[in-house]
Write a protein that holds these residues in place. Sequence first.
Motif, PDB file in Angstrom:
ATOM      1  N   ALA A  41      53.144   6.080 -32.923  1.00  0.00           N
ATOM      2  CA  ALA A  41      52.498   5.504 -34.274  1.00  0.00           C
ATOM      3  C   ALA A  41      52.082   6.276 -35.387  1.00  0.00           C
ATOM      4  O   ALA A  41      52.044   5.751 -36.643  1.00  0.00           O
ATOM      5  CB  ALA A  41      51.231   4.510 -33.768  1.00  0.00           C
ATOM      6  N   ALA A  42      52.013   7.606 -35.086  1.00  0.00           N
ATOM      7  CA  ALA A  42      51.362   8.619 -36.078  1.00  0.00           C
ATOM      8  C   ALA A  42      52.712   9.087 -36.770  1.00  0.00           C
ATOM      9  O   ALA A  42      54.085   9.060 -36.389  1.00  0.00           O
ATOM     10  CB  ALA A  42      50.815   9.569 -35.349  1.00  0.00           C
TER      11      ALA A  42
ATOM     12  N   ASP B  79      42.559   8.711 -29.386  1.00  0.00           N
ATOM     13  CA  ASP B  79      43.512   8.673 -29.903  1.00  0.00           C
ATOM     14  C   ASP B  79      43.572   7.610 -31.199  1.00  0.00           C
ATOM     15  O   ASP B  79      44.093   7.844 -32.278  1.00  0.00           O
ATOM     16  CB  ASP B  79      44.672   7.823 -28.994  1.00  0.00           C
ATOM     17  N   ARG B  80      42.559   6.802 -31.465  1.00  0.00           N
ATOM     18  CA  ARG B  80      42.443   5.933 -32.721  1.00  0.00           C
ATOM     19  C   ARG B  80      41.879   7.026 -33.843  1.00  0.00           C
ATOM     20  O   ARG B  80      42.440   6.894 -34.833  1.00  0.00           O
ATOM     21  CB  ARG B  80      41.258   4.960 -32.241  1.00  0.00           C
TER      22      ARG B  80
ATOM     23  N   SER C 297      46.925  10.816 -40.835  1.00  0.00           N
ATOM     24  CA  SER C 297      46.926   9.923 -42.051  1.00  0.00           C
ATOM     25  C   SER C 297      46.572  10.732 -43.367  1.00  0.00           C
ATOM     26  O   SER C 297      47.154  10.855 -44.124  1.00  0.00           O
ATOM     27  CB  SER C 297      46.677   8.648 -42.070  1.00  0.00           C
TER      28      SER C 297
ATOM     29  N   LEU D 201      44.792   9.093 -35.228  1.00  0.00           N
ATOM     30  CA  LEU D 201      45.867   8.194 -36.156  1.00  0.00           C
ATOM     31  C   LEU D 201      45.222   8.475 -37.679  1.00  0.00           C
ATOM     32  O   LEU D 201      46.043   8.659 -38.463  1.00  0.00           O
ATOM     33  CB  LEU D 201      46.083   6.882 -35.997  1.00  0.00           C
TER      34      LEU D 201
ATOM     35  N   PRO E  36      40.045   4.960 -36.607  1.00  0.00           N
ATOM     36  CA  PRO E  36      40.574   5.878 -37.580  1.00  0.00           C
ATOM     37  C   PRO E  36      39.776   6.093 -38.807  1.00  0.00           C
ATOM     38  O   PRO E  36      40.070   7.138 -39.393  1.00  0.00           O
ATOM     39  CB  PRO E  36      41.653   4.595 -38.107  1.00  0.00           C
TER      40      PRO E  36
ATOM     41  N   VAL F 268      51.045   5.381 -28.934  1.00  0.00           N
ATOM     42  CA  VAL F 268      50.201   5.857 -29.773  1.00  0.00           C
ATOM     43  C   VAL F 268      50.758   6.961 -30.438  1.00  0.00           C
ATOM     44  O   VAL F 268      50.484   7.389 -31.735  1.00  0.00           O
ATOM     45  CB  VAL F 268      48.713   6.140 -29.026  1.00  0.00           C
ATOM     46  N   SER F 269      51.372   8.156 -29.805  1.00  0.00           N
ATOM     47  CA  SER F 269      52.088   9.075 -30.319  1.00  0.00           C
ATOM     48  C   SER F 269      53.024   8.771 -31.316  1.00  0.00           C
ATOM     49  O   SER F 269      53.018   9.369 -32.520  1.00  0.00           O
ATOM     50  CB  SER F 269      52.783   9.907 -29.195  1.00  0.00           C
TER      51      SER F 269
END
Length: 346
Positions: A283-284, A248-249, A256, A252, A223, A280-281
């Motif tokens: 979580a955004a 993916d990390r 953000s 995010l 991230p 993961v999708s």
Amino acid sequence: MATMRDVARLAGVSVATVSFVVNDSKPVSPATRLRVESAMVELDFRRNAVARALASRRTRMIALLFPVLQHRLSDTAARFFTGAAEAASELGYTVVLWPEPSDPGALRELTSDGLIDGVILMEVRLDDHRVDRLLAARTPLTLIGRTRDPSGLDYVDVDFEGMVEQSIDRLQELGHREFVLVEEVEREGLDGYGPVVRVQETFHAVCDERGLRGRTLRCAPDPAGGRALAATLVAEAPEVTAILVLNDRAALGLVSELGKLGVSIPDELSVVLIGSTREVSEAADPALAVTLLPATELGRMGVETLVGRLDGTLGELRHELVKGPFLEGESLAPPPVANGRARLSG
């Protein structure tokens, strides 16, 4: 010679249940045990299976080789392991996760002491020394991934090429023509890593073929790396209206930080996550469009392929690519130019 599959079919049970009876590894109801044992007698399974095991010195154990020094044990990796373990259990085998050591000699020890019947390689590089060593040791192997020339090997793999093209198709339908592919910075031990190379080559080939503009930006695979990239994206690529993210990390953190910089997703920028999970999708914020990685399916396919080779039931070499479905999420919209909105700005 009868197999566990034959017994399971005659008894009307799963292969796993037959394995439980043969190995006495889990409780089975008396009625079910009777059906299985009757089928074994009718097919003359027990005597032949034991004779075959003694002759071949098979352990019915498979090693799943995963390079933990270069790749973290993510949720996606866990899905690969789960699929492999479930398939192995159903086929009467046991899978052991073997974290790849830095010492090459440890790989020789794994294959030379008779502990395992075969190996499944994960995180395959285009030129992978592990393949050469296993072939030299005459160890049966299957790849979840592909080398540069996998023509003589069994493999199942993610269709990254198809997933990239599918993502560009969808974005192009919306009117996008200015793209960025976000990859992770190069790390020691990851040079020639198959998925990264194939995604990049496909991305640029498709953009060139269709007259689209595409460039690559890199960041650390976490991230913090994604957050750091956000300012670079705004400053260096203000013309971009769509991005594809391979990590993916990092995605995010990127999403953000773009929000904090005042960049609206999807009004100013559409985002697609390549090869990840629904979790993961979601979580955004907003939920990202994503091509799902078929990890559980590939774990199962890897074991089924290797076991088929070990048991002599697999004929021709298996070369199979699997593409996960595309989920729209909430991060897709026509580009700002098409809508009369302002271009990307911080």
